[in-house]
Design an enzyme around this catalytic site. Structure first.
Site, PDB file in Angstrom:
ATOM      1  N   CYS A 107       1.022  -1.075  -0.178  1.00 28.80           N
ATOM      2  CA  CYS A 107       0.126   0.204  -0.196  1.00 28.80           C
ATOM      3  C   CYS A 107       0.804   1.277  -0.055  1.00 28.80           C
ATOM      4  O   CYS A 107       1.814   1.514   0.786  1.00 28.80           O
ATOM      5  CB  CYS A 107      -0.731  -0.082   1.394  1.00 28.80           C
ATOM      6  SG  CYS A 107      -1.909  -1.188   1.306  1.00 28.80           S
ATOM      7  N   HIS A 109      -2.417   7.804   3.498  1.00 28.09           N
ATOM      8  CA  HIS A 109      -1.341   6.791   3.832  1.00 28.09           C
ATOM      9  C   HIS A 109      -0.177   7.466   3.326  1.00 28.09           C
ATOM     10  O   HIS A 109       1.108   6.729   3.081  1.00 28.09           O
ATOM     11  CB  HIS A 109      -1.595   5.646   2.822  1.00 28.09           C
ATOM     12  CG  HIS A 109      -1.524   4.456   3.764  1.00 28.09           C
ATOM     13  ND1 HIS A 109      -1.630   3.226   3.343  1.00 28.09           N
ATOM     14  CD2 HIS A 109      -1.192   4.342   5.098  1.00 28.09           C
ATOM     15  CE1 HIS A 109      -1.539   2.181   4.151  1.00 28.09           C
ATOM     16  NE2 HIS A 109      -1.070   2.824   5.272  1.00 28.09           N
ATOM     17  N   ASN A 169      -1.365  -1.836  -5.490  1.00 30.40           N
ATOM     18  CA  ASN A 169      -0.747  -3.315  -5.462  1.00 30.40           C
ATOM     19  C   ASN A 169      -1.649  -4.315  -6.058  1.00 30.40           C
ATOM     20  O   ASN A 169      -2.645  -4.365  -5.813  1.00 30.40           O
ATOM     21  CB  ASN A 169       0.147  -3.559  -4.357  1.00 30.40           C
ATOM     22  CG  ASN A 169      -1.016  -3.404  -3.128  1.00 30.40           C
ATOM     23  OD1 ASN A 169      -0.544  -2.670  -2.171  1.00 30.40           O
ATOM     24  ND2 ASN A 169      -1.675  -4.284  -2.920  1.00 30.40           N
TER      25      ASN A 169
END
Lengths: 497, 497
Positions: free
Chosen positions: B78, B116, B264
């Protein structure tokens, strides 16, 4: 009786057409074109996710027709089984083949490509309802020395016109062969002739360029991102594009039912250079995992089958018999059990019919799928002995207790997979789960009914004899290509898998 | 400077439009919409061959746009990496983010979903060019006890508006959560507002329902053939359908560049109930095999990108930076090396640009793809210790010497695969073959150049500290949801994979 029913239906159509349009030509029953590939895998088409996406014509066919992601063959080997030319048996006269039945409704029928239902005279396709044949009775293995083993003959209708590696060369080093081009031309010519004669046609197009040794003609060699196997796929795809375009150009597309599928999963033993792809599925040809028996499948009938649809109907290649009869307005024979379903309700009305798929290897019921659940009663890939010699039906895949190299029995507590969540058959359900027990309960009852009503066929592949090989096919004398057979020594056939 | 260049180009467009059409409204730079999925795999879309085919809107997007079967993420985890909330670092101020640059051309920018890139105040997306945010700084793991670990906050713009499992419930037992619906609504509202204000927009839509624990809202739960994971996919697919329809309804589809991809490969460790599919590719998330880094990718820009095309351009998620700038008429910063390519020539003119793809795991260059050839310098899945405990990044797949559980070095003689013939990375080329030597020669020179010109980034993920977790995000006091952080104890982060 079937023919009468059909006639009634076409007369009705004639009346309706005449009423609606004034003057109209007599309608014809729809043409039927079955395109059955050899060792092509579910994952070999762009529309099924092949990354190189080199099947624009098949992808377009799917966009104009209906895709079946859950369509199965009847056996994980070519034709009813892999028949070398020493096999004595073949299709019995007691079986009614599609062209025999379609003949009653006035169809002209042709097989182009591989027959594989017996090469001895009594099994000849023109004795089983076909009007024409261009192709061969067995697989294009070779070259042979014509002493221990003759090269496979290529027939036009009743007589051979040459042999593979002789009059019909296949260059094993370069992969060059013109056979797919010939098979395409045979299809185009046949369609044009029937159309000119205003006869409905049935064409069974069973090309084998994707079966090892794979081949392609010079313009296609090197044209693929996938090597020689991809070259063969591209050539077939281009050929199917030409056939479908001809149907459009002749104005008969809307009166032609076309179905594309394959005879078994990709032969991973021939990968990567001569084998295809089974996409996300487990193992390949020769196994009863999904990679061995789930096939690419597309139905195309412009104006009748709605475009761009996906059907989750569980389908079987055996359904093509019943479905083709239904397309022609005929009923299947009523004197015997018929395994196939009529898929027209799925194709024309989007219906889903609940039905099981049975996975056989020889006489053994290895597995069954019902809805999303697949139960394996036996697991087996190949023997440890073969595996240790490098023969691998599941290269790169290894699932403990599933891809077994001994014949493992699970009939008491089958391995059950949910094919929606787990199409790759990696995660057997826990036998303690409610889901497992519910699935087992439903499957057990279906299997019991199947086994109680099953009428076993007569074995056709259990006797071999070097003397029955293609030494002297009809027509060999005109070509000076008759060979002397050895002494007749019938023996039990050896089937290692 | 970049902004000036852009302005010139739009002025030119204005002149041309005015000349051609008489009166015309001032043109706007195209809107940009990046749809980036979380742990969704290449094989999860119908158009990439998922057998259940439950992504009609994404399939339609591909039919109207361009599919990239060879598109890669930059890392098999991620975001830049998997960042738990104890990580101290984040995106440095020295990095120029897309919304910062697009702002110079008048864009309004919003991030919906997971950021993130650091959750501490200095890393906040609104400090890095975004005008709006609705979403969370970290993954939706939990629930936590708020003593050892706080639940992840959900932000609206500068301030938290609640936390996962508290104000934004996720039911781990049933899988029910309304978050995707909220994220869809946020996208629709933002687009409508910018359109009403006649401002070009950049929307980064980073939803995470397909990351375990996967979730869906009640109408979608149980709607899929693929279980809860499939329910999440269906809900996202339906949401994307609504967004694209809104663009059409507002009449701005032809002025909006949309790109769909994933961060991913599917997390096979969460399969089959909470993980997706990587189709025919090897392994998944956390690995540098194709299953870990090859992503679904679709570009959509009606009227500009031709419909129904497939591009075999090797693409990288890093290209979305340069490509988006190009869409906006901007140039990338000239004071630093930029890794991404402008893909517009591939999208608009069908060009193919020769470029390598690098596969990193941490700082290690594990592999590189050039053309059809992929060379592995290192192979590794996970440790034997993890593997023996049941952690498996390649379930059901086992390729001797390839899916290794020790870090195997091959830098002298890399394992080389031909991805066209062998997309599943099962058959390394023979090191003695001419094909191997040719590929190695070309790859070696590209890797040497890469390594000579590489400017390493500063590590951001190497210091962890329980005290920096989301104890008291801005806005917590208004909600009465501030928590007391523990004592600050910086420590080295532990990265087991």
């Amino acid at each position: 009786m079937a023919a009468v029913a059909a006639e009634t239906r076409w007369q009705l159509l004639l009346v309706l057409s005449a009423a609606g349009l004034g003057v109209t030509l007599a309608p014809q029953p729809p043409n039927i074109l079955l395109l059955v590939m050899d060792d092509m895998g579910w994952g070999d088409l762009g529309v099924y996710g092949e990354p190189s996406r080199e099947t624009p014509n098949l992808d377009q066919m799917a966009a104009e027709g209906m895709l079946f992601p859950n369509f199965y063959t009847a056996n994980p080997l070519c034709s009813p089984s892999y028949t070398p030319q020493e096999v004595v048996g073949g299709i019995p006269d007691s079986e009614h083949l599609l062209p025999e039945l379609l003949r009653t409704a006035g169809y002209a029928s042709k097989i182009v490509g591989k027959w594989h239902l017996g090469h001895r005279p009594q099994f000849h396709p023109l004795k089983h309802g076909f009007d024409e044949w261009f192709g061969s009775p067995n697989c294009h293995f070779g070259p042979y020395d014509n002493k221990a083993r003759p090269n496979i003959p290529v027939y036009r209708d009743w007589e051979m016109v040459g042999r593979y590696y002789e009059e019909f060369p296949i260059n094993l080093r370069t992969g060059e062969a013109n056979l797919t081009q010939i098979y395409v031309q045979e299809a185009l010519d046949f369609i044009k002739r029937q159309q000119a004669a205003r006869r409905p046609f049935f064409l069974y197009w069973a090309v084998d360029a994707t079966h090892a040794p794979v081949y392609a003609s010079r313009p296609f060699l090197g044209s693929s991102q996938r090597g020689r196997y991809g070259d063969a796929v591209r050539e077939i795809d281009a050929g199917i594009g030409r056939v479908l375009r001809l149907l459009r150009d002749l104005g008969v597309a809307e009166n032609t039912f076309v179905f594309f599928t394959s005879d078994n999963g990709a032969a991973l033993i021939s990968a990567p250079k001569q084998g295809g792809s089974n996409g996300p599925f487990l193992c390949g040809k020769q196994t009863t995992f999904e990679g061995g028996m789930r096939e690419p499948a597309i139905a195309w009938w412009p104006g009748r089958i709605p475009a761009g649809q996906v059907s989750h109907q569980l389908g079987s290649i055996m359904d093509l018999f019943t479905t083709s009869l239904s397309v022609a307005g005929l009923e299947p024979p009523s004197d015997r059990a018929i395994d196939g379903l009529d898929l027209l309700p799925a194709m024309l009305q989007g219906r889903l019919m609940d039905r099981p798929i049975f996975y056989y290897r020889g006489n053994t019921l290895m597995a069954v799928t019902l809805g999303q659940y697949k139960a394996h009663f036996w697991t087996w890939t190949n023997s440890w002995e073969e595996f240790r010699q490098g023969v691998d039906f599941c290269p790169g895949q290894n699932i403990s207790g599933v891809t077994t190299h001994t014949q493992e029995e699970h009939t008491k507590l089958p391995l059950i997979f949910h094919l929606g969540r787990d199409p790759g058959e990696r995660y057997p359900l826990s036998v303690a789960s409610t889901e497992y027990l519910d699935a087992l309960h439903r499957i057990t009852s279906v299997v019991r009914q199947h086994q109680e009503t099953l009428v076993p066929g007569q074995p056709q592949l259990n006797v071999c004899n070097q003397a029955v090989m293609n030494w002297a096919p009809p027509g060999c004398e005109k070509l000076g290509k008759c060979l002397e057979p050895p002494e007749s020594v019938p023996e039990k056939c050896s089937w290692p898998h």
